[in-house]
Write an enzyme that holds these catalytic residues in place. Structure first.
Site, short mmCIF file in Angstrom:
data_model
loop_
_atom_site.label_atom_id
_atom_site.label_comp_id
_atom_site.label_asym_id
_atom_site.label_seq_id
_atom_site.Cartn_x
_atom_site.Cartn_y
_atom_site.Cartn_z
NE ARG A 70 -3.98 1.88 2.44
CZ ARG A 70 -4.02 2.91 3.28
NH1 ARG A 70 -3.04 3.08 4.16
NH2 ARG A 70 -5.01 3.77 3.24
CG HIS A 74 -1.45 5.18 -0.52
ND1 HIS A 74 -2.19 5.68 0.53
CD2 HIS A 74 -2.26 4.29 -1.15
CE1 HIS A 74 -3.38 5.10 0.54
NE2 HIS A 74 -3.44 4.25 -0.47
CB VAL A 78 1.28 11.38 -4.28
CG1 VAL A 78 1.43 12.86 -3.93
CG2 VAL A 78 0.01 10.82 -3.66
CD GLU A 95 3.34 12.57 -0.79
OE1 GLU A 95 3.16 11.35 -0.99
OE2 GLU A 95 4.13 13.26 -1.47
CG ASN A 101 -1.12 8.25 2.98
OD1 ASN A 101 -1.39 7.14 2.54
ND2 ASN A 101 -0.52 9.19 2.25
CG HIS A 201 -8.00 -3.57 -1.77
ND1 HIS A 201 -9.06 -2.69 -1.89
CD2 HIS A 201 -6.91 -2.80 -1.50
CE1 HIS A 201 -8.63 -1.46 -1.72
NE2 HIS A 201 -7.33 -1.50 -1.48
#
Length: 328
Positions: A70, A74, A78, A95, A101, A201
């Site tokens: 993850r 993430h 970005v 972040e 987050n 997931h």
């Protein structure tokens, strides 16, 4: 004298070869290309070291594999895969404070440990935090029974974080399919990438605050499934917000249960179930539910594709000494 001259010439030759290797590696980055064998000559123990420490971390806590995966996701969404997500709260625009987050991103200490060990093995300013995070994500998937793939390497680290962009660009659990498609398209990823990467997931857990609205408000959810979740997630916000539920029925094993669950309206997040149920991505979900090898292959391909989003190379960015801090 002849033997001494020969030894001296041999040493000069050895030094020249080392310099040639280092210049070649630097040139590869200078021209902005990533390559799986980037560290093969300058530090062949870099990848084995990352694998060893990831395996140990996942063995200690299997949930950590999903957390590292993850973090990579993430990071890449970005402003590209530049390790900006690793900059801590002491850095402006961290972040870690983004909605997606805050109170949920984890695994930073594992990356810090890997960085220390890799630097001890390779020397400082050799292996970037962005590369460590990318390889750690791959090794986490493999450690939990998923596929292995060659990771293109040679990224450098960002000198800044992007809080506003994190809040605008990271997918959120309440998104419907059009919003998800748009979110992925902004990163150069298509509908197939959306579905197969959502399959990540199959690992890990989600907090009650992320699936509360689904179990109390959605109609496209299996009744028994919703009722079982209500036992761990009270309806009133603020109660049990951090309580956990597996993102699929086998949250510590990389398999196709995530997609199988969607067929039966058992997606945990609204954004999960949005992929199936009379929508354009139905067939992709069915294909992965019934064909694990296809999922394995496509997941590896899309992970490579995601890992190539706007990498910093050449003289861009820096190689951080500490992953949580910019070099000053």
């Amino acid at each position: 004298m002849a033997k001494a001259n020969h030894r001296m010439a041999s040493r000069f030759f050895d030094v020249a070869v080392v310099l040639l290797v280092l210049v070649s590696a630097a040139s590869t980055q200078a021209y902005g290309s990533l390559t799986p064998d980037y560290y093969a000559s300058i530090c062949p123990q870099a990848l084995p070291t990352i694998k060893r420490l990831v395996s140990a971390a996942v063995k200690k806590e299997r949930r950590m594999g999903a957390s590292l995966l993850r973090l990579h996701f993430h990071d890449c969404f970005v402003n590209g895969c530049d390790a900006s997500v690793l900059l801590d709260e002491s850095h402006p625009n961290s972040e870690r404070n983004a909605r997606a987050n805050l109170r949920s991103a984890r695994g930073f200490e594992v990356i810090d440990q890997i960085k220390k060990e890799v630097d001890r093995t390779c020397g400082r300013s050799v292996v970037s935090c962005a590369d460590i995070l990318t390889v750690a994500a791959r090794d986490s998937v493999t450690a939990l029974g998923g596929p292995w793939w060659e990771v293109p390497l040679g990224r450098r680290d960002s000198k800044q974080a992007f809080l506003e962009r994190a809040n605008s660009d990271l997918p959120e659990p309440g998104m419907d399919l059009p919003a998800l498609i748009n979110s992925f398209a902004k990163q150069g990823l298509d509908d197939k990438d959306l579905v197969v990467l959502s399959g990540g997931h199959t690992l890990g857990f989600s907090q009650c605050r992320a699936f509360r609205d689904r179990i109390y408000g959605d109609s496209n959810i299996d009744t028994w499934f919703a009722n079982s979740l209500k036992k761990v997630c009270p309806q009133v916000a603020g109660n049990g917000d951090a309580n956990l539920s597996g993102l699929d029925s086998t949250p510590a094993r990389f398999d196709v249960n995530y997609f199988t669950n969607l067929l039966y309206k058992k997606g945990l997040l609204h954004s999960d179930q949005a992929l199936f149920g009379g929508v354009s991505t139905d067939q992709l979900v069915k294909s992965y539910a019934y064909n694990p090898k296809l999922f394995w292959d496509d997941f590896a391909y899309s992970m490579i594709k995601m890992g190539n989003i706007k990498p910093l190379t050449g003289y861009q960015g820096q190689i951080r000494v500490k992953c949580s801090k910019v070099n000053y």
